[in-house]
Design an enzyme around this catalytic site. Structure first.
Site, PDB file in Angstrom:
ATOM      1  CB  CYS A 206      -0.965  -0.058   1.189  1.00 47.37           C
ATOM      2  SG  CYS A 206      -2.225   1.237   1.202  1.00 47.37           S
ATOM      3  CG  LEU A 207      -0.345   5.020   1.811  1.00 42.89           C
ATOM      4  CD1 LEU A 207      -0.654   5.978   2.949  1.00 42.89           C
ATOM      5  CD2 LEU A 207      -0.358   5.761   0.492  1.00 42.89           C
TER       6      LEU A 207
END
Length: 602
Positions: free
Chosen positions: A335-336
């Site tokens: 993800c991030l």
């Protein structure tokens, strides 16, 4: 004051941990003019009253929609005709029911909308309420569809806001219109409503007091979840570095570093024993390290994206290099964490740092032009509003993020759950993923503002305008082999957006597309029933292939993509060495904490 765990020194190569990089200076910035402070304080109050949602942003998109519709008489006639057709379909169904005839329902809810799943919704009177609602929903979707002169993003945002309003007045939300609630109330003599009221009271108290609900029995962190044997070997103010104990007699020389998103607790990758990604790779003979991010508070408001790179990923690489010297590292970002890893890898490539053996990006975006439904919340007005909101408290808190993600699938994540809890009296059944999902974190103000503006709003990373240390970085500089994973039904990082890493890189790249969504698609362990994936390799120098063509040219394979990643990593690793040859780790007295560390409990 930071502290570190010092490993035993190797006989062949002294292992010395680096001093943690300094965090941003806390020296006060130049004071703003009092009038500017007054303005910002006023805006912050308004932001608090609206829960961080900008009324100006809402007004502007509705005004644009209304003005463009007003100058489109053909579109108006089309909508009048659609209203007549939809009303006619519902009328035909009503007439069929009145005559006692079977009739096929003209409208169907979306696949993820479970509000009308109960069989009683097909009974004549309730079926009409359901169909009238779905017909209205269908008309508004057409009315808010894109039209000439209206930006597609604005049309999507108007459509989203209409959907939120309609979801609020769905007949499934009212006990006197919902047959399932009526049946349950009659069956239990109203006990379901009393139990639902008790659950509502609990939720209301928790919301008002902002207390964290304790984990249910069987889902305790460090005992039932995040329970793969570990040692915390390093800690600074931003993260703890966890090293997992080997479970095989031999291990591959190159370790794996997992970089989760700081918006989530790391143990999404080490849930229960049967679906722990960490445990799987440890058992494949890898030495595994994990970053456990600290949950920031108001005092960390000035943490930046660059701080997460330098004091996070780069500091972790330095520590691993001291613990396991003279080998390259497999880096895996989720993800991030994957976005940040891509930024770090491009910076390392620019600066001639070749410590990475491979790069794996799981449900991680580098280009945000097609970032999916999260773009519904991002424009200049909304970003400025969120910045004022965070200026007031120093971070974006858990409730704001939870509401944002839940509103994207409000039908199921908000209203279906509310009906089940408050009207049917059914408490949520605990699951490992559900417990993790409720264990949310905060986002420091400066970092979140930089992320929203620099990446989401301005898309600088792939536009050649993202600078690190004053110099622009480029993803195409990365020559390290990549394994990129997208998930089919991801509404946070849509797979076609994740796939665009193929467009902005030139390295040898393997792309895998797995079933399920942002979290469920990643947690796709071997033996998980009903899972499938597609996979293909783009060698260095191959021409670009668009995502839909790629999808058509790669067949679905039953099973877990974890096995493909394991084989890929093994092929990129050196011959196995005895696990006992690895430097042991020990905790220093000032760092004596039980696994899985302190920060996971923040």
């Amino acid at each position: 004051m930071t502290s570190a765990v010092i490993p035993h020194k190797s006989a062949t190569a002294p292992a010395r941990l680096p001093v943690p990089l300094p965090l941003p200076s806390t020296a006060p910035a130049k004071a703003a003019h009092p009038h500017a402070v007054l303005d910002r304080a006023s805006r912050a109050v308004l932001a608090r009253l609206t829960g961080g949602v900008s009324p100006f942003s809402i007004q502007s998109v509705w005004q644009g929609w209304a003005l463009n519709l007003a100058r489109s008489p053909g579109r108006q006639l089309e909508l009048v005709e659609r209203a007549q057709v939809n009303a006619g379909k519902v009328g035909v169904l009503a007439l069929s029911h009145a005559l006692g005839r079977e009739a096929e329902a003209p409208f169907r809810p979306r696949s993820y909308d479970h509000r009308f799943a109960h069989a009683s919704w097909d009974m004549p009177l309730f079926a009409l309420w359901k169909q009238a609602f779905l017909a209205t929903q269908d008309w508004w979707e057409a009315a808010t569809d894109n039209m000439p002169g209206l930006r597609p993003q604005d049309a999507d945002r108007v459509q989203f806001q209409v959907r939120q309003a309609l979801d609020l007045v769905s007949p499934s939300n009212f006990p006197w219109l919902n047959p399932e609630i009526m049946e349950e109330t009659a069956r239990t003599g109203g006990r379901n409503l009393m139990e639902g009221t008790a659950l509502m009271t609990q939720d209301l108290i928790q919301t008002l007091l902002q207390t964290k609900r304790p984990a249910p029995e069987g889902f305790r962190i460090g005992i039932d979840l995040a329970c793969t044997p570990v040692e915390v070997i390093f800690r600074n103010e931003m993260f703890e570095l966890i090293q997992y104990a080997p479970q095989t007699k031999t291990v591959r020389p190159e370790p794996i570093l997992f970089v989760p998103a700081w918006i989530m607790k790391y143990y999404i990758l080490d849930l229960s024993q049967q679906n722990s990604m960490v445990r799987y790779f440890v058992r494949q003979g890898f030495t595994v390290f994990m970053i456990s991010w600290r949950n920031p508070g108001p005092e960390h408001a000035d943490w930046s994206l660059e701080d997460y790179r330098t004091n996070g990923i780069m500091a972790a690489l330095d520590v691993i290099g001291a613990v396991v010297p003279d080998v390259k590292i497999h880096a895996n970002g989720y993800c991030l964490g994957g976005t940040l890893l891509a930024i770090a890898a491009a910076t390392m490539a620019r600066d001639g740092d070749d410590r990475l053996a491979t790069i794996t990006l799981m449900a991680a975006q580098v280009d945000f032009a097609e970032a999916g439904e999260l773009l519904l919340f991002v424009d200049e007005n909304q970003v400025a509003f969120v910045e004022d909101f965070m200026w007031d408290q120093g971070y974006l808190d858990r409730p704001q993020m939870t509401r944002t993600f839940a509103s994207i699938r409000a039908e199921d994540l908000i209203y279906t759950r509310a009906v089940n809890r408050y009207f049917l009296g059914k408490p949520d059944l605990p699951t490992d993923l559900g417990v993790w999902n409720g264990d949310t974190t905060r986002m420091p103000a400066r970092m979140h503002s930089e992320y929203l503006r620099g990446l989401f709003l301005e898309n600088r990373l792939t536009a050649g305008r993202f600078a690190v240390n004053g110099r622009v970085i480029a993803l195409k500089d990365i020559t390290t082999p990549m394994f990129v994973v997208g998930t089919e039904t991801d509404h946070i990082a849509p797979w076609r957006s994740v796939y665009k890493m193929r467009l902005f890189s030139d390295c040898d790249l393997t792309f895998a597309l797995t079933s399920s969504g942002h979290n469920g698609g990643i947690l796709s362990e071997p033996g998980h029933i009903g899972r499938h994936y597609r996979i293909g390799r783009r060698a260095h120098g191959d021409l670009y292939q668009d995502p839909d063509t790629w999808f058509e040219n790669h067949d679905s394979i039953e099973g877990s993509w974890w096995e493909e990643l394991s084989d890929w990593l093994l092929a990129a690793s050196g011959p196995a060495v005895p696990a006992t040859s690895r430097p042991a780790v020990r905790r220093s007295p000032d760092n004596a904490t039980n696994a899985p560390g302190r920060y996971v409990f923040d």
